[in-house]
Design a protein around this motif. Sequence first.
Motif, PDB file in Angstrom:
ATOM      1  N   GLU A  80      43.127  33.743 -14.908  1.00  0.00           N
ATOM      2  CA  GLU A  80      44.409  33.030 -14.832  1.00  0.00           C
ATOM      3  C   GLU A  80      44.252  31.523 -14.629  1.00  0.00           C
ATOM      4  O   GLU A  80      45.202  30.770 -14.818  1.00  0.00           O
ATOM      5  N   ASP A  81      43.061  31.084 -14.219  1.00  0.00           N
ATOM      6  CA  ASP A  81      42.849  29.668 -13.908  1.00  0.00           C
ATOM      7  C   ASP A  81      42.781  28.814 -15.173  1.00  0.00           C
ATOM      8  O   ASP A  81      42.259  29.246 -16.209  1.00  0.00           O
ATOM      9  N   LYS A  82      43.260  27.594 -15.051  1.00  0.00           N
ATOM     10  CA  LYS A  82      43.226  26.639 -16.154  1.00  0.00           C
ATOM     11  C   LYS A  82      41.776  26.293 -16.533  1.00  0.00           C
ATOM     12  O   LYS A  82      41.486  25.987 -17.687  1.00  0.00           O
ATOM     13  N   SER A  83      40.876  26.365 -15.570  1.00  0.00           N
ATOM     14  CA  SER A  83      39.481  26.001 -15.813  1.00  0.00           C
ATOM     15  C   SER A  83      38.654  27.120 -16.453  1.00  0.00           C
ATOM     16  O   SER A  83      37.488  26.909 -16.790  1.00  0.00           O
ATOM     17  N   PHE A  84      39.235  28.302 -16.647  1.00  0.00           N
ATOM     18  CA  PHE A  84      38.528  29.434 -17.253  1.00  0.00           C
ATOM     19  C   PHE A  84      38.124  29.082 -18.682  1.00  0.00           C
ATOM     20  O   PHE A  84      38.919  28.538 -19.439  1.00  0.00           O
ATOM     21  N   ILE A  85      36.875  29.378 -19.037  1.00  0.00           N
ATOM     22  CA  ILE A  85      36.395  29.105 -20.391  1.00  0.00           C
ATOM     23  C   ILE A  85      35.827  30.384 -21.007  1.00  0.00           C
ATOM     24  O   ILE A  85      35.328  31.257 -20.302  1.00  0.00           O
ATOM     25  N   SER A  86      35.887  30.472 -22.307  1.00  0.00           N
ATOM     26  CA  SER A  86      35.278  31.590 -23.011  1.00  0.00           C
ATOM     27  C   SER A  86      33.807  31.262 -23.243  1.00  0.00           C
ATOM     28  O   SER A  86      33.475  30.123 -23.572  1.00  0.00           O
ATOM     29  N   VAL A  87      32.938  32.242 -23.072  1.00  0.00           N
ATOM     30  CA  VAL A  87      31.515  32.018 -23.303  1.00  0.00           C
ATOM     31  C   VAL A  87      31.231  31.901 -24.799  1.00  0.00           C
ATOM     32  O   VAL A  87      30.493  31.025 -25.221  1.00  0.00           O
ATOM     33  N   THR A  88      31.834  32.774 -25.579  1.00  0.00           N
ATOM     34  CA  THR A  88      31.596  32.748 -27.025  1.00  0.00           C
ATOM     35  C   THR A  88      32.830  32.221 -27.757  1.00  0.00           C
ATOM     36  O   THR A  88      33.914  32.143 -27.179  1.00  0.00           O
ATOM     37  N   SER A  89      32.643  31.901 -29.013  1.00  0.00           N
ATOM     38  CA  SER A  89      33.764  31.406 -29.806  1.00  0.00           C
ATOM     39  C   SER A  89      34.770  32.515 -30.094  1.00  0.00           C
ATOM     40  O   SER A  89      35.904  32.243 -30.436  1.00  0.00           O
ATOM     41  N   GLU A  90      34.340  33.765 -29.930  1.00  0.00           N
ATOM     42  CA  GLU A  90      35.240  34.909 -30.074  1.00  0.00           C
ATOM     43  C   GLU A  90      35.719  35.322 -28.678  1.00  0.00           C
ATOM     44  O   GLU A  90      34.954  35.282 -27.723  1.00  0.00           O
ATOM     45  N   GLU A  91      36.961  35.733 -28.577  1.00  0.00           N
ATOM     46  CA  GLU A  91      37.523  36.157 -27.296  1.00  0.00           C
ATOM     47  C   GLU A  91      36.765  37.367 -26.763  1.00  0.00           C
ATOM     48  O   GLU A  91      36.544  38.332 -27.489  1.00  0.00           O
ATOM     49  N   MET A  92      36.363  37.308 -25.500  1.00  0.00           N
ATOM     50  CA  MET A  92      35.685  38.431 -24.854  1.00  0.00           C
ATOM     51  C   MET A  92      36.720  39.227 -24.076  1.00  0.00           C
ATOM     52  O   MET A  92      37.302  38.721 -23.122  1.00  0.00           O
ATOM     53  N   GLU A  93      36.948  40.451 -24.494  1.00  0.00           N
ATOM     54  CA  GLU A  93      37.963  41.298 -23.882  1.00  0.00           C
ATOM     55  C   GLU A  93      37.583  41.703 -22.466  1.00  0.00           C
ATOM     56  O   GLU A  93      36.435  42.052 -22.199  1.00  0.00           O
ATOM     57  N   GLY A  94      38.551  41.634 -21.567  1.00  0.00           N
ATOM     58  CA  GLY A  94      38.398  42.203 -20.242  1.00  0.00           C
ATOM     59  C   GLY A  94      37.707  41.359 -19.199  1.00  0.00           C
ATOM     60  O   GLY A  94      37.552  41.798 -18.061  1.00  0.00           O
ATOM     61  N   ILE A  95      37.260  40.164 -19.533  1.00  0.00           N
ATOM     62  CA  ILE A  95      36.598  39.322 -18.527  1.00  0.00           C
ATOM     63  C   ILE A  95      37.672  38.769 -17.596  1.00  0.00           C
ATOM     64  O   ILE A  95      38.632  38.153 -18.042  1.00  0.00           O
ATOM     65  N   THR A  96      37.497  38.994 -16.285  1.00  0.00           N
ATOM     66  CA  THR A  96      38.506  38.582 -15.309  1.00  0.00           C
ATOM     67  C   THR A  96      38.063  37.419 -14.425  1.00  0.00           C
ATOM     68  O   THR A  96      38.900  36.761 -13.823  1.00  0.00           O
ATOM     69  N   ALA A  97      36.747  37.198 -14.333  1.00  0.00           N
ATOM     70  CA  ALA A  97      36.238  36.104 -13.492  1.00  0.00           C
ATOM     71  C   ALA A  97      34.871  35.682 -13.999  1.00  0.00           C
ATOM     72  O   ALA A  97      34.153  36.467 -14.622  1.00  0.00           O
ATOM     73  N   GLN A  98      34.510  34.435 -13.698  1.00  0.00           N
ATOM     74  CA  GLN A  98      33.236  33.906 -14.171  1.00  0.00           C
ATOM     75  C   GLN A  98      32.670  32.859 -13.231  1.00  0.00           C
ATOM     76  O   GLN A  98      33.411  32.180 -12.516  1.00  0.00           O
ATOM     77  N   ALA A  99      31.359  32.761 -13.251  1.00  0.00           N
ATOM     78  CA  ALA A  99      30.631  31.656 -12.638  1.00  0.00           C
ATOM     79  C   ALA A  99      29.618  31.238 -13.697  1.00  0.00           C
ATOM     80  O   ALA A  99      28.841  32.066 -14.178  1.00  0.00           O
ATOM     81  N   VAL A 100      29.656  29.967 -14.099  1.00  0.00           N
ATOM     82  CA  VAL A 100      28.817  29.466 -15.186  1.00  0.00           C
ATOM     83  C   VAL A 100      28.117  28.198 -14.713  1.00  0.00           C
ATOM     84  O   VAL A 100      28.770  27.292 -14.180  1.00  0.00           O
ATOM     85  N   ALA A 101      26.789  28.135 -14.911  1.00  0.00           N
ATOM     86  CA  ALA A 101      26.031  26.946 -14.517  1.00  0.00           C
ATOM     87  C   ALA A 101      25.177  26.469 -15.685  1.00  0.00           C
ATOM     88  O   ALA A 101      24.628  27.287 -16.435  1.00  0.00           O
ATOM     89  N   PRO A 102      25.046  25.146 -15.837  1.00  0.00           N
ATOM     90  CA  PRO A 102      24.214  24.613 -16.920  1.00  0.00           C
ATOM     91  C   PRO A 102      22.726  24.742 -16.581  1.00  0.00           C
ATOM     92  O   PRO A 102      22.338  24.675 -15.407  1.00  0.00           O
ATOM     93  N   ILE A 103      21.916  24.937 -17.605  1.00  0.00           N
ATOM     94  CA  ILE A 103      20.458  24.925 -17.457  1.00  0.00           C
ATOM     95  C   ILE A 103      19.993  23.515 -17.798  1.00  0.00           C
ATOM     96  O   ILE A 103      20.266  23.019 -18.899  1.00  0.00           O
ATOM     97  N   ILE A 104      19.311  22.879 -16.846  1.00  0.00           N
ATOM     98  CA  ILE A 104      18.817  21.514 -17.044  1.00  0.00           C
ATOM     99  C   ILE A 104      17.295  21.561 -17.120  1.00  0.00           C
ATOM    100  O   ILE A 104      16.640  22.101 -16.236  1.00  0.00           O
ATOM    101  N   CYS A 105      16.739  20.991 -18.181  1.00  0.00           N
ATOM    102  CA  CYS A 105      15.295  20.960 -18.380  1.00  0.00           C
ATOM    103  C   CYS A 105      14.878  19.531 -18.701  1.00  0.00           C
ATOM    104  O   CYS A 105      15.366  18.960 -19.682  1.00  0.00           O
ATOM    105  N   GLU A 106      14.017  18.988 -17.864  1.00  0.00           N
ATOM    106  CA  GLU A 106      13.527  17.627 -18.054  1.00  0.00           C
ATOM    107  C   GLU A 106      14.661  16.638 -18.284  1.00  0.00           C
ATOM    108  O   GLU A 106      14.596  15.773 -19.141  1.00  0.00           O
ATOM    109  N   GLY A 107      15.741  16.820 -17.536  1.00  0.00           N
ATOM    110  CA  GLY A 107      16.874  15.912 -17.601  1.00  0.00           C
ATOM    111  C   GLY A 107      17.904  16.218 -18.677  1.00  0.00           C
ATOM    112  O   GLY A 107      18.944  15.574 -18.737  1.00  0.00           O
ATOM    113  N   ASP A 108      17.615  17.185 -19.536  1.00  0.00           N
ATOM    114  CA  ASP A 108      18.545  17.533 -20.616  1.00  0.00           C
ATOM    115  C   ASP A 108      19.256  18.848 -20.311  1.00  0.00           C
ATOM    116  O   ASP A 108      18.633  19.800 -19.841  1.00  0.00           O
TER     117      ASP A 108
END
Length: 145
Positions: A80-108
């Motif tokens: 329900e949150d405005k900050s919710f994002i889809s992981v894939t370009s296709e809608e993922m059915e049934g996902i109700t909550a998420q925690a997503v973190a970027p992978i940083i390697c050598e500054g990238d």
Amino acid sequence: MLEAISNMVKELPLSVEQAMAILKVPEAMAQATGLMVCITDRDQVIAVSGGSKKDLLAKTISKQLEHAIGERNTVVASKEDKSFISVTSEEMEGITAQAVAPIICEGDAIGSVSLLSREPKAKMGDMEVKLVTTAAGFLGRQMEG
């Protein structure tokens, strides 16, 4: 599993050992939490555990996730949150909550780790955020020279 390792070694500048380490992370996280785990690079889902691999593996990531990775944002949200994002370009059915973190390697920023729930009224807390950020940090260090 061998096919996934082979694909990662071909598509990313990885050794077989690095690819195997990447695949073990989502398995361990899914077993420990009972949640779905996705690992992405900047283009697609490269590893999945705790959910349907055929529905997610090699799917293109969403523009929202691509932006979050580029901005190095950690996202914690319920559907329900405005900050919710889809992981894939296709809608993922049934996902109700998420925690997503970027992978940083050598500054990238090179990808992301996502912990996803299908439980009704699920909320990600401090433990889940620490888990995805720790996993992302580990994977970033695995990719370094």
